[in-house]
Design an enzyme around this catalytic site. Structure first.
Site, short mmCIF file in Angstrom:
data_model
loop_
_atom_site.label_atom_id
_atom_site.label_comp_id
_atom_site.label_asym_id
_atom_site.label_seq_id
_atom_site.Cartn_x
_atom_site.Cartn_y
_atom_site.Cartn_z
N PHE A 219 0.88 -1.18 0.00
CA PHE A 219 0.00 0.00 0.00
C PHE A 219 0.91 1.22 0.00
O PHE A 219 1.71 1.41 0.92
CB PHE A 219 -0.86 -0.03 1.27
CG PHE A 219 -1.97 0.99 1.31
CD1 PHE A 219 -3.29 0.61 1.22
CD2 PHE A 219 -1.69 2.35 1.47
CE1 PHE A 219 -4.33 1.54 1.27
CE2 PHE A 219 -2.72 3.28 1.52
CZ PHE A 219 -4.04 2.88 1.42
N GLU A 254 -0.79 -7.71 4.78
CA GLU A 254 0.51 -8.40 4.89
C GLU A 254 1.53 -7.44 5.53
O GLU A 254 1.78 -6.35 4.99
CB GLU A 254 0.95 -8.77 3.46
CG GLU A 254 2.20 -9.58 3.39
CD GLU A 254 2.57 -9.86 1.93
OE1 GLU A 254 1.68 -9.91 1.06
OE2 GLU A 254 3.77 -10.02 1.67
#
Ligand code: ACO
Length: 319
Positions: A219, A254
């Site tokens: 991200f 993650e």
């Protein structure tokens, strides 16, 4: 040359300091990477040059890459291959080397035909300080964004710890793109993966009922656009999209870092607050596992994160 000229320290540069990244539009914004170890090794040092500067520039729309390595002196032997290492992480035969005029000419031509992803990929839009932004979802294999992803993916290595390149041929990878609609600039992106979630033999036997965990992998909001609320908008766009998708059972992340955890907590708490969940959390801490599980599944939040949120809400309700 004196003996001092042969001391290793004179010929050693920090790769994090030497690498200068620029995003170029009407003006150029320059910033440094956070990590360069995937490119230059664990010590993040480059040997064999003095006054080393590695310019890595991108046009802020097409992300056409430009590389120019400069130094005042280099060793004839034993020096690191600065340019070669960087090029091995950029798309082959796409980088313009040293010739800035050629690079400008290339990206200006590309900009003439450059398009945002098709309308059926649009999942959200918002206004920030009067400017329109849009979030699109594409498969990594989608030709409309494949070239952009090839060019931009190096930002994941440079700004996210332990990030690696994803398999561009695996259609389970989806990318959520955030663009400025007016300027067609990419503001950030998220790589995500759908993991098959076994929910029992009944659904296993019906392929149309197959369920997935959606996993946020990388991200990133590009440095010039951070701290303005884009990360929060992008995260909410993803979550709203998956809440509406019946095949997605929960959203996982993650290896979140501290900044991402902070953003995630704020947005998850806001969503729960807006859904009046705060009123349902008992003050005395007496909550059953069944209650937690049914609410967790309703909001599609993973176990550890949901437990943390409930604890935070209890503390808030008791304050
Ligand atoms: N004006 C001023 N400040 C604002 C505004 C605004 N209009 N809107 C939000 N902010 C503040 C927020 O309150 C927040 O402040 P805080 O950090 O003190 O709580 C801060 O800005 C960040 O919020 P956003 O602007 O919504 O987030 P941003 O767009 O900067 O994105 C992110 C955050 C994704 C962590 C970004 O900084 C980034 O990409 N960093 C580099 C890569 C990275 O670390 N990615 C996460 C790795 S983990 C993973 O990938 C799963």
């Amino acid at each position: 040359m004196s003996i001092a000229d042969f001391q290793p320290a004179i010929w050693t540069s920090s790769s994090n300091s030497a690498l200068k990244i620029s995003l170029v539009s009407d003006n150029a914004i320059q910033f440094s990477p956070v990590f360069t170890y995937p490119i230059y090794g664990d010590s993040e040092q480059i040997y064999g040059y003095q006054d080393l500067v590695i310019h890595l520039a991108f046009d802020s729309v097409t992300f056409k890459p430009f590389v120019n390595v400069k130094y005042s002196a280099k060793l004839d032997e034993g020096r690191d291959d600065v340019e070669g290492r960087l090029l091995s992480f950029l798309p082959k035969d796409d980088v313009v080397l040293k010739d800035e005029a050629k690079w400008v000419d290339c990206f200006q031509k590309e900009q003439e035909t450059y398009k945002l992803p098709p309308q059926d990929c649009l999942i959200d839009e918002y206004l920030l300080d009067g400017e329109a932004f849009a979030v699109y979802r594409t498969k990594v294999t989608d030709p409309s964004t494949k070239e952009l992803h090839r060019r931009i993916q190096i930002f994941s290595l440079l700004f996210i710890e332990a990030a690696s390149y994803i398999d561009q041929d695996d259609p389970n990878w989806e990318i959520f793109w955030l663009f400025s609609k007016d300027h067609k600039q990419c503001i950030g992106y998220v790589t995500t993966y759908k993991l098959w979630h076994y929910t029992g033999s009944a659904s296993f036997d019906q392929p149309e009922n197959i369920k997935y965990r959606a996993r946020i992998s990388q991200f990133i909001i590009l440095p010039p656009y951070q701290g303005k609320g884009h990360g929060s908008h992008l995260y909410e766009a993803l979550f709203s999209h998956w809440i509406k998708d019946d095949s997605v059972t929960e959203v996982t992340v993650e290896d979140p870092n501290e900044n991402f955890d902070d953003l995630r907590d704020r947005k998850d708490l806001q969503r729960l607050y807006e859904n009046r969940f705060f009123n349902q959390v008992a003050k005395d801490g007496e909550v059953s596992q069944e209650w937690i599980e049914s609410n967790r599944m309703r909001y599609k939040i993973e176990k550890r994160q949901f437990n943390r949120l409930v604890e935070m809400i209890m503390m808030h309700n008791n304050s």
